[in-house]
Design an enzyme around this catalytic site. Structure first.
Site, PDB file in Angstrom:
ATOM      1  N   CYS A   1      -6.564   1.893   5.388  1.00  0.00           N
ATOM      2  CA  CYS A   1      -7.124   0.546   5.763  1.00  0.00           C
ATOM      3  C   CYS A   1      -6.516   0.319   7.096  1.00  0.00           C
ATOM      4  CB  CYS A   1      -6.744  -0.777   4.608  1.00  0.00           C
ATOM      5  SG  CYS A   1      -5.052  -1.288   4.747  1.00  0.00           S
TER       6      CYS A   1
ATOM      7  N   CYS B   1      -2.387  -0.277   7.269  1.00  0.00           N
ATOM      8  CA  CYS B   1      -1.834   0.895   7.227  1.00  0.00           C
ATOM      9  C   CYS B   1      -2.132   1.798   8.345  1.00  0.00           C
ATOM     10  CB  CYS B   1      -2.349   1.706   6.073  1.00  0.00           C
ATOM     11  SG  CYS B   1      -1.494   0.779   4.356  1.00  0.00           S
TER      12      CYS B   1
ATOM     13  N   GLU C   1       0.869   4.055   1.749  1.00  0.00           N
ATOM     14  CA  GLU C   1       1.109   4.498   3.004  1.00  0.00           C
ATOM     15  C   GLU C   1       2.402   3.611   3.652  1.00  0.00           C
ATOM     16  OE1 GLU C   1      -3.449   4.761   2.962  1.00  0.00           O
ATOM     17  OE2 GLU C   1      -2.018   3.486   2.412  1.00  0.00           O
TER      18      GLU C   1
ATOM     19  N   HIS D   1       0.739  -1.056   0.036  1.00  0.00           N
ATOM     20  CA  HIS D   1      -0.103  -0.052  -0.053  1.00  0.00           C
ATOM     21  C   HIS D   1       0.686   1.467   0.105  1.00  0.00           C
ATOM     22  CE1 HIS D   1      -3.873  -2.188   1.652  1.00  0.00           C
ATOM     23  NE2 HIS D   1      -3.441  -2.660   0.604  1.00  0.00           N
TER      24      HIS D   1
END
Length: 156
Positions: free
Chosen positions: A110, A113, A84, A82
């Site tokens: 999410c 993260c 992040e 992801h």
């Protein structure tokens, strides 16, 4: 100054950067970008995609699409890292402290993260688009991280 463009505020400036970073995404489902900022200076960036040196999902196919995995669930079933996560990894890779910084991200993080951002010492999360992950919202509400949705200047 006649004809000069209006100077964007800091939130707009950094969110536009996050949108530009998202354009590098190799994910077939969602392009996400993240920019970590401290004292109005960019520290790191990240976008979602396969780990470095590995084939992109455009070549291998999307595990999530192929297995009909609903958005917001089973995050571990994905080749991608992801945005992040990549921004935090980049900080660690280059030895940059992100403690107390702000992350601008094109989507609400999410739960995976969110946990990483809390433990990395991020002080603030500014997100543009919402993302349905109730556990993430709950954990961030319990944390000391300030979370706010980006509102484009003049659209209030």
């Amino acid at each position: 100054m006649a004809g000069a463009m209006e100077r964007p505020d800091n939130d707009t400036y950094f969110m536009r950067m996050a949108e530009l970073v998202a354009s590098r995404s190799t994910c077939l489902r969602r392009s996400v970008g993240a920019v970590v900022v401290k004292e109005k200076r960019v520290l790191t960036t990240g976008y979602n995609g396969a780990p470095k040196g590995l084939e992109h999902c455009g070549v291998t196919g999307c595990v999530r699409l192929n297995n009909h995995i609903e958005s917001g669930t089973r995050h571990e079933l994905c080749r991608g890292v992801h945005a992040e996560q990549n921004a935090v990894i980049q900080a660690a890779y280059f030895g940059v402290s992100i403690k107390g910084s702000t992350i601008y991200t094109t989507n609400f993080p999410c739960v995976m993260c969110a946990k990483i951002l809390v433990n990395a010492g991020i002080g603030e999360i500014v997100y543009k688009d919402d993302y349905v992950d109730e556990l993430s919202k709950k954990l961030l509400e319990e944390s000391k991280v300030n979370v706010r949705q980006y509102v484009q200047a003049g659209s209030e």
